[in-house]
Motif scaffolding. Structure first.
Motif, PDB file in Angstrom:
ATOM      1  N   LYS A  93      49.839  48.900  49.793  1.00  0.00           N
ATOM      2  CA  LYS A  93      49.657  49.581  48.521  1.00  0.00           C
ATOM      3  C   LYS A  93      51.020  49.810  47.862  1.00  0.00           C
ATOM      4  CE  LYS A  93      46.476  53.035  46.753  1.00  0.00           C
ATOM      5  NZ  LYS A  93      45.611  54.158  47.083  1.00  0.00           N
ATOM      6  N   ARG A  94      51.983  50.253  48.682  1.00  0.00           N
ATOM      7  CA  ARG A  94      53.331  50.521  48.187  1.00  0.00           C
ATOM      8  C   ARG A  94      53.942  49.240  47.622  1.00  0.00           C
ATOM      9  NH1 ARG A  94      54.851  53.253  52.612  1.00  0.00           N
ATOM     10  NH2 ARG A  94      56.139  51.579  53.442  1.00  0.00           N
ATOM     11  N   GLN A  95      53.695  48.120  48.340  1.00  0.00           N
ATOM     12  CA  GLN A  95      54.285  46.849  47.904  1.00  0.00           C
ATOM     13  C   GLN A  95      53.798  46.440  46.516  1.00  0.00           C
ATOM     14  OE1 GLN A  95      53.095  44.371  51.114  1.00  0.00           O
ATOM     15  NE2 GLN A  95      54.962  44.693  52.314  1.00  0.00           N
ATOM     16  N   ARG A  96      52.534  46.756  46.221  1.00  0.00           N
ATOM     17  CA  ARG A  96      52.010  46.365  44.912  1.00  0.00           C
ATOM     18  C   ARG A  96      52.659  47.183  43.803  1.00  0.00           C
ATOM     19  NH1 ARG A  96      45.904  47.145  45.690  1.00  0.00           N
ATOM     20  NH2 ARG A  96      45.901  47.421  43.432  1.00  0.00           N
ATOM     21  N   ALA A  97      52.900  48.465  44.063  1.00  0.00           N
ATOM     22  CA  ALA A  97      53.481  49.329  43.048  1.00  0.00           C
ATOM     23  C   ALA A  97      54.988  49.100  42.937  1.00  0.00           C
ATOM     24  CB  ALA A  97      53.187  50.785  43.393  1.00  0.00           C
ATOM     25  N   ASP A  98      55.631  48.913  44.077  1.00  0.00           N
ATOM     26  CA  ASP A  98      57.092  48.795  44.099  1.00  0.00           C
ATOM     27  C   ASP A  98      57.483  47.640  45.010  1.00  0.00           C
ATOM     28  OD1 ASP A  98      59.800  49.220  43.953  1.00  0.00           O
ATOM     29  OD2 ASP A  98      59.791  50.866  45.429  1.00  0.00           O
ATOM     30  N   LEU A 123      46.589  39.227  46.580  1.00  0.00           N
ATOM     31  CA  LEU A 123      47.468  39.926  45.633  1.00  0.00           C
ATOM     32  C   LEU A 123      47.134  39.552  44.194  1.00  0.00           C
ATOM     33  CD1 LEU A 123      51.122  39.921  47.054  1.00  0.00           C
ATOM     34  CD2 LEU A 123      49.797  41.895  46.292  1.00  0.00           C
ATOM     35  N   THR A 124      46.842  38.261  43.963  1.00  0.00           N
ATOM     36  CA  THR A 124      46.558  37.832  42.590  1.00  0.00           C
ATOM     37  C   THR A 124      45.187  38.327  42.123  1.00  0.00           C
ATOM     38  OG1 THR A 124      45.506  35.735  43.190  1.00  0.00           O
ATOM     39  CG2 THR A 124      47.904  35.711  42.899  1.00  0.00           C
ATOM     40  N   SER A 125      44.358  38.846  43.048  1.00  0.00           N
ATOM     41  CA  SER A 125      43.010  39.277  42.663  1.00  0.00           C
ATOM     42  C   SER A 125      42.992  40.701  42.123  1.00  0.00           C
ATOM     43  CB  SER A 125      42.058  39.172  43.857  1.00  0.00           C
ATOM     44  OG  SER A 125      42.213  40.298  44.699  1.00  0.00           O
ATOM     45  N   TYR A 126      44.136  41.397  42.163  1.00  0.00           N
ATOM     46  CA  TYR A 126      44.149  42.787  41.679  1.00  0.00           C
ATOM     47  C   TYR A 126      44.466  42.845  40.187  1.00  0.00           C
ATOM     48  CZ  TYR A 126      43.877  44.205  46.522  1.00  0.00           C
ATOM     49  OH  TYR A 126      43.464  44.385  47.816  1.00  0.00           O
ATOM     50  N   GLU A 127      43.941  43.893  39.568  1.00  0.00           N
ATOM     51  CA  GLU A 127      44.126  44.043  38.121  1.00  0.00           C
ATOM     52  C   GLU A 127      45.598  44.189  37.777  1.00  0.00           C
ATOM     53  OE1 GLU A 127      42.355  45.838  40.132  1.00  0.00           O
ATOM     54  OE2 GLU A 127      40.300  46.143  39.421  1.00  0.00           O
ATOM     55  N   ASP A 128      46.397  44.709  38.712  1.00  0.00           N
ATOM     56  CA  ASP A 128      47.807  44.967  38.402  1.00  0.00           C
ATOM     57  C   ASP A 128      48.722  43.808  38.837  1.00  0.00           C
ATOM     58  OD1 ASP A 128      47.633  45.219  41.113  1.00  0.00           O
ATOM     59  OD2 ASP A 128      48.394  47.269  41.218  1.00  0.00           O
ATOM     60  N   LEU A 186      36.243  33.103  41.306  1.00  0.00           N
ATOM     61  CA  LEU A 186      35.816  34.466  41.647  1.00  0.00           C
ATOM     62  C   LEU A 186      37.022  35.392  41.780  1.00  0.00           C
ATOM     63  CD1 LEU A 186      32.974  33.703  44.242  1.00  0.00           C
ATOM     64  CD2 LEU A 186      32.706  34.575  41.906  1.00  0.00           C
ATOM     65  N   ILE A 187      38.110  34.870  42.361  1.00  0.00           N
ATOM     66  CA  ILE A 187      39.325  35.682  42.505  1.00  0.00           C
ATOM     67  C   ILE A 187      39.867  36.051  41.123  1.00  0.00           C
ATOM     68  CG2 ILE A 187      41.750  35.604  43.231  1.00  0.00           C
ATOM     69  CD1 ILE A 187      40.829  33.866  45.614  1.00  0.00           C
ATOM     70  N   ALA A 188      39.858  35.050  40.219  1.00  0.00           N
ATOM     71  CA  ALA A 188      40.332  35.308  38.861  1.00  0.00           C
ATOM     72  C   ALA A 188      39.483  36.397  38.215  1.00  0.00           C
ATOM     73  CB  ALA A 188      40.286  34.028  38.034  1.00  0.00           C
ATOM     74  N   ALA A 189      38.174  36.363  38.456  1.00  0.00           N
ATOM     75  CA  ALA A 189      37.284  37.360  37.864  1.00  0.00           C
ATOM     76  C   ALA A 189      37.565  38.756  38.417  1.00  0.00           C
ATOM     77  CB  ALA A 189      35.829  36.971  38.118  1.00  0.00           C
ATOM     78  N   CYS A 190      37.970  38.825  39.690  1.00  0.00           N
ATOM     79  CA  CYS A 190      38.306  40.126  40.279  1.00  0.00           C
ATOM     80  C   CYS A 190      39.495  40.758  39.552  1.00  0.00           C
ATOM     81  CB  CYS A 190      38.662  39.973  41.761  1.00  0.00           C
ATOM     82  SG  CYS A 190      37.264  39.594  42.807  1.00  0.00           S
ATOM     83  N   ALA A 191      40.428  39.903  39.118  1.00  0.00           N
ATOM     84  CA  ALA A 191      41.649  40.414  38.487  1.00  0.00           C
ATOM     85  C   ALA A 191      41.387  40.888  37.069  1.00  0.00           C
ATOM     86  CB  ALA A 191      42.735  39.343  38.494  1.00  0.00           C
ATOM     87  N   GLY A 192      40.295  40.444  36.454  1.00  0.00           N
ATOM     88  CA  GLY A 192      39.985  40.886  35.104  1.00  0.00           C
ATOM     89  C   GLY A 192      39.315  39.789  34.309  1.00  0.00           C
ATOM     90  N   PRO A 193      38.856  40.104  33.086  1.00  0.00           N
ATOM     91  CA  PRO A 193      38.160  39.102  32.272  1.00  0.00           C
ATOM     92  C   PRO A 193      39.069  37.897  32.010  1.00  0.00           C
ATOM     93  CG  PRO A 193      37.939  41.296  31.321  1.00  0.00           C
ATOM     94  CD  PRO A 193      38.935  41.406  32.429  1.00  0.00           C
ATOM     95  N   PHE A 194      38.475  36.706  32.009  1.00  0.00           N
ATOM     96  CA  PHE A 194      39.292  35.505  31.776  1.00  0.00           C
ATOM     97  C   PHE A 194      38.604  34.590  30.778  1.00  0.00           C
ATOM     98  CE2 PHE A 194      36.525  34.446  35.359  1.00  0.00           C
ATOM     99  CZ  PHE A 194      36.024  33.211  34.996  1.00  0.00           C
ATOM    100  N   ILE A 227      33.919  40.152  47.209  1.00  0.00           N
ATOM    101  CA  ILE A 227      34.627  38.884  47.061  1.00  0.00           C
ATOM    102  C   ILE A 227      35.937  38.926  47.837  1.00  0.00           C
ATOM    103  CG2 ILE A 227      35.820  37.398  45.391  1.00  0.00           C
ATOM    104  CD1 ILE A 227      33.568  38.250  43.381  1.00  0.00           C
ATOM    105  N   ARG A 228      36.672  40.029  47.710  1.00  0.00           N
ATOM    106  CA  ARG A 228      37.955  40.138  48.420  1.00  0.00           C
ATOM    107  C   ARG A 228      37.745  40.098  49.939  1.00  0.00           C
ATOM    108  NH1 ARG A 228      39.409  44.452  44.406  1.00  0.00           N
ATOM    109  NH2 ARG A 228      40.526  43.334  42.762  1.00  0.00           N
TER     110      ARG A 228
END
Lengths: 809, 216
Positions: free
Chosen positions: A114-119, A134-139, A397-405, A470-471
């Motif tokens: 979690k820390r790695q994603r933020a910082d 990692l690429t499947s997260y909104e951030d 599906l991974i792309a969809a997890c990250a947000g609308p595409f 999916i994840r």
């Protein structure tokens, strides 16, 4: 910070100088190309390859001005990521560079992830699956902000698998987020560097190839033993004393095996023969992580004299001073053999020393052929074909997890991955439709699509909770279902490793098997865990690990057939040359341009043996196709067994005319028709359906109580075949059938080579070349009319034995 | 006929290779655990879209049996639908397919644990059916005798072949699941070994219904 070649900062130059090290020419070359969009380095194991990949990063980060993630390092192994972290942190700390390095794999604790994603650190070391996650997260955009370089280690290994395809799709995603991203690939020696370069680069970008000095030719030979190898099997127990002598004569020996089960058995036997109690370890992918790490640490400290291992040690982890590599069993593939040999003398510009130990008589021939191929630097390889669409579906599906595409943008992005450069828009749309609605001919569940198109035209998950499912099911590694093995009693039960669920199902209380080099007793199954106790001394049943079953490569098979043409075999040991001569006397040796079929009675059954030399998987498929056809012709086949070079079939009737069985059209029809019911095909379907997201192996909370909840994927396959035979997944399954487990492509190759020229040899008894097949394990029963008959007999017998047939009706 | 004939509490019954039960004397056909609408339920809950053919396939197989046997009574032994919503969401084509089957004969929906209140699709709904000498209910009652039930989806393994099966002893018969998308519970599971008597039989489904001693 610039995109032109950075001079190496003084501090780093000095650090090298202080150690008396000079920078290798290929490391310089990589520094010079630091600004290039894509570079592929091909270097032998131990050639300072990883440092060559990281030097530009260290140079760019040395001034401490970069914010956030700078370099992503991707390796196929978790252990490799951990190893590089150790090896990279040392110089960075010693030089005093302001660089943060961290790794992220399936084993990393959630809090750290979690820390790695933020910082994020400056350098993140990870695996294709963790990157995809990692690429499947909104951030994701925030996490990867500032990313400049991506280094793909061991790309030759990744490029042969769906893991690599998934990685390249993830890189296409990163390239969209970070347009200036530069790519570096690190590869061992391969047959076709250009193919790897095209795989790595953003299509259609060019990719520079840097070739490092391959170093001196390896010193490689076959191990001489007093005892001749046995006729069949893969244990190589006969060679234990000779291997023990070699271990004593060297500092550290790596002993490679082709399968995990073989490694376990060999380790067990080696341990029994280890009178001097030399420190010897075992390492393979089914062992518990803690156990593996302990062995790895002991290895790094130089405490082990030998380590028995499998492909889990194939890749470039630095294990210190290995001065001998032993390969047990035929290497099957020259390229992999060369890469394994490279593991010896990791740090010295001296020839690597390696010994081949054939496990049986036929492997003596194969090892000989492999030795010659290594000497001539004749590596094997086969083009892989277009990127598989099941991986594409998962990526959507991974792309969809990250947000609308936007579908058009996603399509454009995916075709930048070399393997998918030829993907057409209709093909992409079919995959998108599959992800959204299932893509069935019957339009059902309109209101329950998985993906929905919004008013603005973009696609999104209908139910945001689906992202978790999916994840949980992300990844392309298709291990058989494994369940954990634990010791009973000892403080919560010490984990030992994993075995296949199918193997666990065959165990009853009191059975013994090998795991991690110790014999254990099966006590019971509790909450999806096999509970065992230690049980030294008793002869173990054998753990059946899935492991990879490699097929002998086309090139190596061709070399063996060429050897068979020789008048005599002075290069082969006497026992093997005599065997081939006897075969020539009573029958004949197989030839490249002809298909030899022997027919003979044995043990009151009729047998035929077809020497196709098409590799284990294709010979297996050939067995299925031939027995299917024999069933139709009333030849009552009962079963078959396949090796890399032949298929042996037994049944009730003699085959007098094999030509109709082997007619290419008949075989192709068989492949289509036999799609109907075969287990191998169903396995291919299961793999594709799992990767594409139709079958969810993990669902929240479902794993605990698997009863009734799951039904076999075979049912889905049968249903699709009946109601929707043109469905995308059936199409993908047929494509898979040409390679991998079914490997029909190699059957086509064999038919092309022999062009209907068939020699049928009717013999009075089994031939020398066919005899070892009878001893092979992995016999496949034919589930035909004969099987139904036998099942009925068995049922009647069971009823009689139990006296239940006497009960009043 | 590919069935296996046996007596239970005096009733002469036939376990069919298809997994259905035939009581010739009563002209009664009994099937269990159809799980219609399973794929719809799965995607509704955020899962993947399974091939939506299981309802059609299950009904086609059931219709074939009915056409051959011409039963006066059909008993669906519970879990006929994967859940209540699945029964309401049945596509029109399949609703009329089902409606056609329930006409011209007595049709009984026994309540299951997945579908406690079967939907309004014709036929009668009941918790259990008593038809002397037998009792039909969804989940076996360990204290009962002369009982026909379903729920467990039993399967058994013989000669490395695993098949859905009936389980039979002096007191009860447990039916295999008839639905296309259904898994099974091994006969060696404690839930089943504790329920069935020592001399129980497993009757394997398949081309021919095959009785074997129940694998434990």
């Amino acid at each position: 910070m610039s995109d032109t070649a950075p001079a190496l900062p003084e501090a780093i130059e000095n650090w090298f100088a202080a150690r008396g090290w000079t920078i290798h020419p290929h490391q310089h070359a990589m520094l010079e190309r630091a600004g290039a969009p894509c570079t592929l380095l091909i270097a032998p194991t131990g050639g300072g390859k990883t440092m060559a990949g990281f030097l530009p990063t260290l140079a760019e980060l040395a001034d401490g001005t970069h914010d956030g993630l700078h370099t992503l390092y991707i390796s196929p192994l978790k252990a490799l990521a951990a190893d590089i972290k150790r090896n990279l942190r040392a110089p960075v700390e010693e030089i005093g560079l302001p660089i943060r390095i961290d790794d992220r794999t399936g084993d990393t604790p959630a809090s750290r992830k979690k820390r790695q994603r933020a910082d994020p650190p400056h350098i993140l070391l990870t695996t294709p699956e963790s990157l995809a996650l990692l690429t499947s997260y909104e951030d994701a955009a925030r996490t990867f902000k500032g990313l400049r370089r991506v280094v793909v280690d061991e790309i030759h290994a990744l490029a042969e698998s769906k893991r690599g395809d998934q990685l390249m799709l993830a890189l296409a995603r990163l390239q969209t987020l970070c347009p200036d991203l530069r790519r570096v690939g690190l590869s061992a020696t391969v047959d076709d560097p250009q193919a790897i370069a095209g795989y790595l680069a953003r299509h259609p970008d060019p990719c520079d190839i840097v070739l490092a000095d391959p170093g001196p030719a390896p010193d490689i030979r076959m191990l001489e033993t007093e005892a001749a190898p046995p006729w069949a099997g893969g244990g190589a127990a006969y060679a234990i004393p000779a291997v023990m002598e070699q271990i004593k004569a060297h500092r550290t020996t790596l002993i490679f095996h082709n399968t995990r089960a073989q490694a376990e058995i060999f380790f067990h036997n080696l341990w029994l023969a280890n009178e001097d109690a030399l420190p010897i370890g075992i390492h393979h992918g089914s062992l518990d992580r803690v156990q593996r790490e302990r062995v790895e640490a002991a290895m790094v400290r130089g405490e082990l004299r030998a380590i028995v291992c499998t492909g889990s040690l194939d890749l470039g982890i630095d294990w210190g001073d290995v001065d001998l590599v032993i390969q047990i069993g035929a290497p099957k593939n020259v390229k992999r053999l060369v890469q394994r040999i490279g593991r010896a003398n990791h740090r010295y510009n001296a020839p690597s020393k390696a010994l081949l130990v054939p496990a049986n008589r036929f492997e003596v021939v194969e090892c000989r052929a492999a030795l010659e191929a290594v000497r001539e630097n004749d590596l094997d390889g086969a083009p892989r074909g277009p990127g598989p669409r099941d991986v594409l579906c998962q990526h959507i599906l991974i792309a969809a997890c990250a947000g609308p595409f936007d579908a058009g943008e996603l399509y454009a992005e995916m075709t930048q991955a070399g393997a998918y450069a030829g993907l057409t828009r209709p093909e992409f749309d079919a995959c998108l439709t599959f992800c959204a609605t299932g893509g069935y001919a019957l339009k059902a569940y309109d209101q329950w699509q998985r993906l929905l198109q919004r008013p603005d035209g973009k696609w999104q998950l209908r139910d945001p909770r689906a992202a978790q499912r999916i994840r949980m099911n992300l990844g392309t590694i298709q291990d058989a279902d494994l369940i954990k093995v634990r010791l009973m009693r000892s403080r919560g039960g010490k984990p030992l490793g994993e075995v296949e669920e199918a193997f666990a199902a065959t165990l009853t209380t009191g059975d013994t098997f090998l795991i991690g080099g110790q014999t254990v007793r099966y006590e019971g199954l509790r909450e999806m865990t096999v509970e065992v106790t230690r049980n030294p001394g008793k002869k173990p049943k054998i753990a059946v690990f899935s492991g990879s079953k490699f097929a002998t490569s086309t090139q190596l098979s061709a070399r063996i057939l060429a050897m068979f043409k020789q008048d005599s075999w002075p290069a082969l040991p006497r026992h093997t040359a005599d065997w081939l001569e006897l075969q020539r006397e009573v029958s004949e040796l197989p030839r490249a341009g002809r298909l030899l079929i022997e027919s003979f009675p044995h043990d009151s059954r009729e047998h035929i043996c077809a020497y196709g030399f098409a590799g284990r998987n294709a010979q297996q498929t050939l067995g299925l196709l031939l027995t299917k056809r024999m069933e139709e012709l009333g030849l009552d086949p009962l079963g078959f067994v396949a090796t890399d070079y032949a298929t042996l079939i037994w049944g009730l009737e003699e085959v007098t005319d094999p030509a109709p069985l082997l007619d290419p059209e008949t075989l192709r029809d068989g492949l289509e028709g036999w799609l109907a019911g075969n287990a191998v095909m169903k396995r291919a379907f299961r793999g594709a359906a799992t990767i594409a997201g139709l079958i969810e192996r993990n669902t929240p909370g479902a794993r605990k109580n698997g009863r009734q909840a799951t039904f076999s994927s075979d049912i889905l396959y049968d249903t699709l075949r009946k109601y929707d035979p043109d469905h995308l997944l059936m199409d993908i399954t047929r494509e898979e059938a040409l390679r991998g487990l079914v490997d029909f492509g190699r059957i086509e190759e064999m038919l092309e080579r022999t062009r209907g020229r068939i020699t049928l040899r009717r013999l009075e008894r089994i031939s020398p070349l066919a005899a070892p097949l009878l001893l092979e394990v992995g016999k496949v029963p034919v589930k035909g009319a004969a099987e139904e008959k036998l099942l009925q007999q068995e049922a009647a017998a069971l009823m009689r034995q139990s006296g239940l047939d006497q009960l009043p009706q | 006929m590919t069935g296996y004939d046996f007596p239970l509490a005096g009733a002469r019954l036939t376990a069919l290779g298809s997994g259905a039960l035939w009581w010739a004397e009563q002209r009664l056909l009994c099937v269990s655990d159809l799980h219609l609408g399973k794929s719809e339920r799965r995607i509704r809950r955020g899962g993947s879209a399974l091939p939506p053919y299981e309802t059609r396939d299950t009904l086609v197989r059931l219709a074939e049996l009915i056409a051959i046997l011409q039963p006066d009574t059909v008993v669906c032994l519970g879990d006929s639908f994967d859940d209540d919503a699945a029964s309401r969401a049945l596509p029109d084509a399949e609703k009329s397919q089902l409606a056609a089957l329930t006409q011209n004969r007595r049709w009984i929906w026994i309540a299951g644990n997945h579908d406690p209140a079967p939907a309004d699709l014709g036929g009668e709904q009941m918790a259990e059916l008593h038809l002397a000498p037998l009792t039909f209910r969804h989940i076996a009652d360990p204290a009962a005798a002369a009982e026909i039930s379903g729920h467990y989806h039993p399967k058994a393994r013989v000669r490395s072949t695993s098949r859905p099966c009936f389980l039979l002893d002096q007191s009860r018969l447990i039916l295999p699941a008839f639905g296309t998308y259904t898994g099974g519970l091994r006969s060696s599971d404690p839930a089943l070994t504790s329920l069935m008597q020592r001399d129980a039989l497993a009757i394997l489904t398949g081309a021919q219904a095959l009785p074997v001693p129940m694998p434990r």
